[in-house]
Design an enzyme around this catalytic site. Structure first.
Site, PDB file in Angstrom:
ATOM      1  CG  ASN A  88      -1.951  -1.082   1.201  1.00 31.88           C
ATOM      2  OD1 ASN A  88      -2.519  -1.367   0.150  1.00 31.88           O
ATOM      3  ND2 ASN A  88      -2.202  -1.710   2.339  1.00 31.88           N
ATOM      4  CD  GLN A  95       2.821   3.625   3.080  1.00 34.66           C
ATOM      5  OE1 GLN A  95       2.689   4.311   2.065  1.00 34.66           O
ATOM      6  NE2 GLN A  95       4.013   3.253   3.545  1.00 34.66           N
ATOM      7  CB  SER A  96      -1.798   2.699   8.649  1.00 37.88           C
ATOM      8  OG  SER A  96      -1.452   1.339   8.734  1.00 37.88           O
ATOM      9  CG  HIS A 101       4.257  -2.601   5.424  1.00 36.08           C
ATOM     10  ND1 HIS A 101       4.466  -1.243   5.597  1.00 36.08           N
ATOM     11  CD2 HIS A 101       2.929  -2.758   5.274  1.00 36.08           C
ATOM     12  CE1 HIS A 101       3.298  -0.622   5.563  1.00 36.08           C
ATOM     13  NE2 HIS A 101       2.351  -1.516   5.364  1.00 36.08           N
ATOM     14  CG  LEU A 102       5.336  -8.212   0.037  1.00 34.50           C
ATOM     15  CD1 LEU A 102       4.575  -7.482  -1.065  1.00 34.50           C
ATOM     16  CD2 LEU A 102       6.484  -9.029  -0.565  1.00 34.50           C
ATOM     17  CG  HIS A 103      -0.036  -6.011   3.550  1.00 36.31           C
ATOM     18  ND1 HIS A 103      -0.697  -5.974   4.759  1.00 36.31           N
ATOM     19  CD2 HIS A 103       0.305  -4.722   3.285  1.00 36.31           C
ATOM     20  CE1 HIS A 103      -0.763  -4.728   5.204  1.00 36.31           C
ATOM     21  NE2 HIS A 103      -0.160  -3.941   4.323  1.00 36.31           N
TER      22      HIS A 103
HETATM   23  P1  5GP Z   1      -0.559  -0.622   5.870  1.00 39.22           P
HETATM   24  O1  5GP Z   1      -1.968  -0.235   6.241  1.00 39.22           O
HETATM   25  O2  5GP Z   1       0.407   0.497   6.187  1.00 39.22           O
HETATM   26  O3  5GP Z   1      -0.402  -1.147   4.486  1.00 39.22           O
HETATM   27  O4  5GP Z   1      -0.208  -1.853   6.796  1.00 39.22           O
HETATM   28  C1  5GP Z   1       0.230  -1.732   8.101  1.00 39.22           C
HETATM   29  C2  5GP Z   1      -0.115  -3.027   8.791  1.00 39.22           C
HETATM   30  O5  5GP Z   1       0.587  -3.072  10.015  1.00 39.22           O
HETATM   31  C3  5GP Z   1      -1.604  -3.168   9.138  1.00 39.22           C
HETATM   32  O6  5GP Z   1      -2.125  -4.327   8.499  1.00 39.22           O
HETATM   33  C4  5GP Z   1      -1.615  -3.271  10.657  1.00 39.22           C
HETATM   34  O7  5GP Z   1      -2.572  -4.181  11.145  1.00 39.22           O
HETATM   35  C5  5GP Z   1      -0.201  -3.710  10.980  1.00 39.22           C
HETATM   36  N1  5GP Z   1       0.279  -3.258  12.263  1.00 39.22           N
HETATM   37  C6  5GP Z   1       0.142  -2.000  12.795  1.00 39.22           C
HETATM   38  N2  5GP Z   1       0.741  -1.945  13.993  1.00 39.22           N
HETATM   39  C7  5GP Z   1       1.249  -3.187  14.229  1.00 39.22           C
HETATM   40  C8  5GP Z   1       1.978  -3.747  15.336  1.00 39.22           C
HETATM   41  O8  5GP Z   1       2.285  -3.091  16.338  1.00 39.22           O
HETATM   42  N3  5GP Z   1       2.341  -5.047  15.236  1.00 39.22           N
HETATM   43  C9  5GP Z   1       2.028  -5.809  14.136  1.00 39.22           C
HETATM   44  N4  5GP Z   1       2.422  -7.071  14.151  1.00 39.22           N
HETATM   45  N5  5GP Z   1       1.350  -5.309  13.088  1.00 39.22           N
HETATM   46  C10 5GP Z   1       0.964  -4.022  13.135  1.00 39.22           C
END
Ligand code: 5GP
Ligand code: ZN
Length: 115
Positions: A88, A95-96, A101-103
């Site tokens: 993302n 993206q948060s 990071h790769l999901h």
């Molecule tokens: P994004 O939304 O940026 O693509 O994905 C970030 C991901 O990181 C989300 O799926 C969220 O659940 C995960 N995430 C956020 N904080 C933490 C954390 O403290 N530990 C783990 N294992 N995952 C996290």
């Protein structure tokens, strides 16, 4: 390492995670809020804010991240049914965390286009 970066802290072990794999340059861990039966994140040690900042120097790293995700998919036995690998980028994509990071998502049928 940016001091306020969550994933830099996870890589450093300052914040605990359910580790799936680790080597000196990358790691994989379980997503804390899984949205599929398999939801693993693959991150590099290097703080790259998003996929938009990937440079040619990251070629081998990106290959290794994808290879690791593929290997985990094999191990979790979702490879034959299929899975999704997602980066993302930015707010509209959801993206948060601004550390590359790769999901790896799998274990259920997924719709297309994504919501
Ligand atoms: P994004 O939304 O940026 O693509 O994905 C970030 C991901 O990181 C989300 O799926 C969220 O659940 C995960 N995430 C956020 N904080 C933490 C954390 O403290 N530990 C783990 N294992 N995952 C996290
Ligand atoms: Zn970081």
């Amino acid at each position: 390492m940016p001091q306020d970066c969550l994933f830099c802290k996870i890589f450093a072990g300052e914040i605990p995670s359910k580790e799936v794999f680790r080597d000196p340059e990358m790691m994989a861990f379980e997503d804390i809020r899984p949205v599929a039966p398999v939801h693993v994140l693959v991150i590099p040690k290097e703080h790259v804010p998003s996929v938009a900042e990937v440079q040619s120097q990251h070629q081998a790293l990106l290959y290794r991240m994808v290879e690791l995700a593929n290997r985990i998919a094999e191990e979790r036995q979702i490879s034959r049914e299929g899975y999704r690998l997602v980066f993302n980028k930015g707010p509209q994509a959801g993206q948060s965390v601004y550390h590359l990071h790769l999901h790896l998502l799998g274990g259920r049928a997924m719709g297309w286009p994504p919501g």
